[in-house]
Design a protein around this motif. Structure first.
Motif: not given
Length: 488
Positions: A87, A181-182, A269-271
């Motif tokens: 991340l 998120q990324q 930014s975790t999913d």
């Protein structure tokens, strides 16, 4: 002939006088050496001689060992904010530290409010918690990669022993509904194995009971979930099934998870989130046929190194595992309870009655950062630790969690008193040097423990004190193990 006898006599007197002194002097030196050796060993047992640089993360990732048994399924674990994380960061080191501690305070308030079984919402200047919330604050600091769907898509999720439901952000999900998120959001229509769970199914009814939610259906007859956390973070969406992939040989069809279309909060930014509680919808329960409700993890000593999350066996630490009973509280059946019995500092047991620990109870939690103790226990720990650190200048606390901080300006190494946490079954968790202090600023380090408001508040064994240990959850065997040096 007489002269020779006198010479021998004087020689005898000389030897009888000097030799004992010489031997006594040698004996003193031997005893002094032995005493010094014993003192050195005692110092090693009672203090960590710590290089401050070893407590600070490096700028680049260093991959640590990840267990020794090939039969385990191991997922690499990284700190969410470190260089090993997939991340993106974007904040300074110490602004991240401040945010971690704010999130941690909210998580603990969430846990305590949940256990207290209050009938009305809890409100203060930082949180508002619905009385029926069945979840803890979902802002874990450690992440792993999992695969969802067919074809498989990879997602970076925080794993959390205090959470039940696994969920990820899903399309449709516009900017006003979902946080950034990324990775791309999961697209259910692109997976050939995705399926929504019907509203009238027993699985949906069970979900309602677990989440304390009576609004789990919509007009399309699709089962809905909504889960709220203690900092006003939340996730809402479809309760669905799809294929979960942990490796090429560890594939689980029809895995139940939340496909979130409306998600907001402090998830970074975790999913999404990987739930590892005892609950029926957690990953631990859904993979019982393969792994037998056995998993372990090792959290790395700094954010620039990696650990592991293992399923199905003990991954193998460098020392013998010590086990303590894994207990169940009928008022909180999903959490992992332990029976703490004592604390030692510098090799000396503190004068704390075991009733202090049994009054509060103790859980182990991968998502809480700083260990919380009953005020009586914490006061004894703080006093002994301060005594052992008396040669170092104390510093004002930069955060309300801490009250025992030190300014190490000008120091390259420090002597830290060892801290041992004792549990039922003569099980000792001798806290690693990396789990003793929390770096609050460039030169200020604080004792990484805190006191609860009351002795009746639940004690929590946080993840800082778990660093470098393999922590084994044998849920069906009702025991929890600690093995030192697993990922250091």
């Amino acid at each position: 002939m007489a002269i020779i006898n006198y010479s021998a006599y004087f020689l005898f007197l000389l030897l009888s006088t000097v030799l004992p002194l010489f031997l006594f002097s040698c004996s003193e030196k031997v005893e002094a050496y032995r005493f010094g050796e014993m003192f050195a060993n005692h110092q090693l047992h009672t203090f960590h001689v710590v290089s401050l640089s070893s407590l600070q993360p490096a700028a680049v990732c260093s991959t640590s060992a990840q267990g020794s048994k090939n039969i385990c399924k191991l997922l690499p674990v990284a700190h969410k904010y470190g260089p090993c994380s997939p991340l993106k960061k974007g904040k300074s080191k110490f602004s991240i530290a401040r945010q971690i501690l704010i999130d941690d305070e909210n998580r603990v308030k969430s846990i305590h409010s949940k256990i207290s079984n209050k009938q009305s919402p809890v409100a203060d200047s930082t949180i508002t918690l619905p009385a029926n919330s069945g979840a803890y604050l979902g802002t874990g600091n450690f992440v792993v990669n999992i695969g969802i769907g067919t074809p498989e898509k990879k997602f970076t999720v925080a794993f959390d022993t205090g959470s039940d439901l696994t969920w990820i952000q899903c399309l449709p999900c516009n900017a006003s509904q979902c946080y950034s998120q990324q990775d791309p959001y999961f697209n259910p229509s692109a997976s050939s194995t995705y399926s929504n769970i019907p509203c009238n199914s027993s699985v949906c009814t069970q979900l309602q009971l677990i989440l304390g939610d009576t609004l789990s259906c919509n007009t399309t007859t699709t089962c809905q979930y909504q889960i709220f956390y203690g900092d006003s973070s939340f996730s809402q969406g479809d309760f669905a099934t799809d294929t979960l992939t942990l490796s090429s040989s560890d594939v689980f069809p029809d895995f139940q998870f939340g496909c979130g279309h409306n998600n907001q909060g402090l998830f970074g930014s975790t999913d999404g989130l990987l739930g590892l509680s005892r609950d029926q919808i957690s990953l631990v329960s859904q993979t019982v046929q393969r792994y037998g409700k056995l998993f372990s993890y090792c959290l790395p000593p700094t954010s620039s190194s990696t650990g592991f999350l293992a399923f199905g066996c003990e991954a193998g630490s460098s020392s013998t595992l010590q086990y303590t009973p894994l207990l169940t509280n009928q008022n909180d059946p999903l959490s992992y309870y332990l029976n703490m019995t004592g604390i030692s500092v510098g090799g000396q047991m503190l004068n704390i009655s075991e009733s202090v620990f049994t009054t509060s109870g103790t859980i182990i939690d991968s998502g809480t950062v700083i260990t919380r103790l009953a005020p009586t226990a914490y006061s004894a720990l703080r006093s002994a630790f301060r005594q052992g650190m008396s040669k170092y200048p104390m510093a004002p606390s930069p955060n309300s969690i801490f009250d025992t901080c030190y300014d190490f300006s000008g120091y390259s190494t420090v002597d830290l008193p060892t801290i041992g946490l004792n549990f039922e079954g003569d099980t000792d968790l001798n806290v690693d040097q990396s789990g003793t202090l929390f770096q609050a600023s460039s030169t200020v380090y604080c004792l990484a423990f805190a006191g609860n408001s009351a002795d009746t508040d639940l004690g929590i064994l946080g993840n800082t004190q778990q660093l470098t240990f393999e922590v084994v959850y044998d849920v069906e065997g009702a025991k929890l193990g600690f093995g030192a040096g697993a990922c250091s």
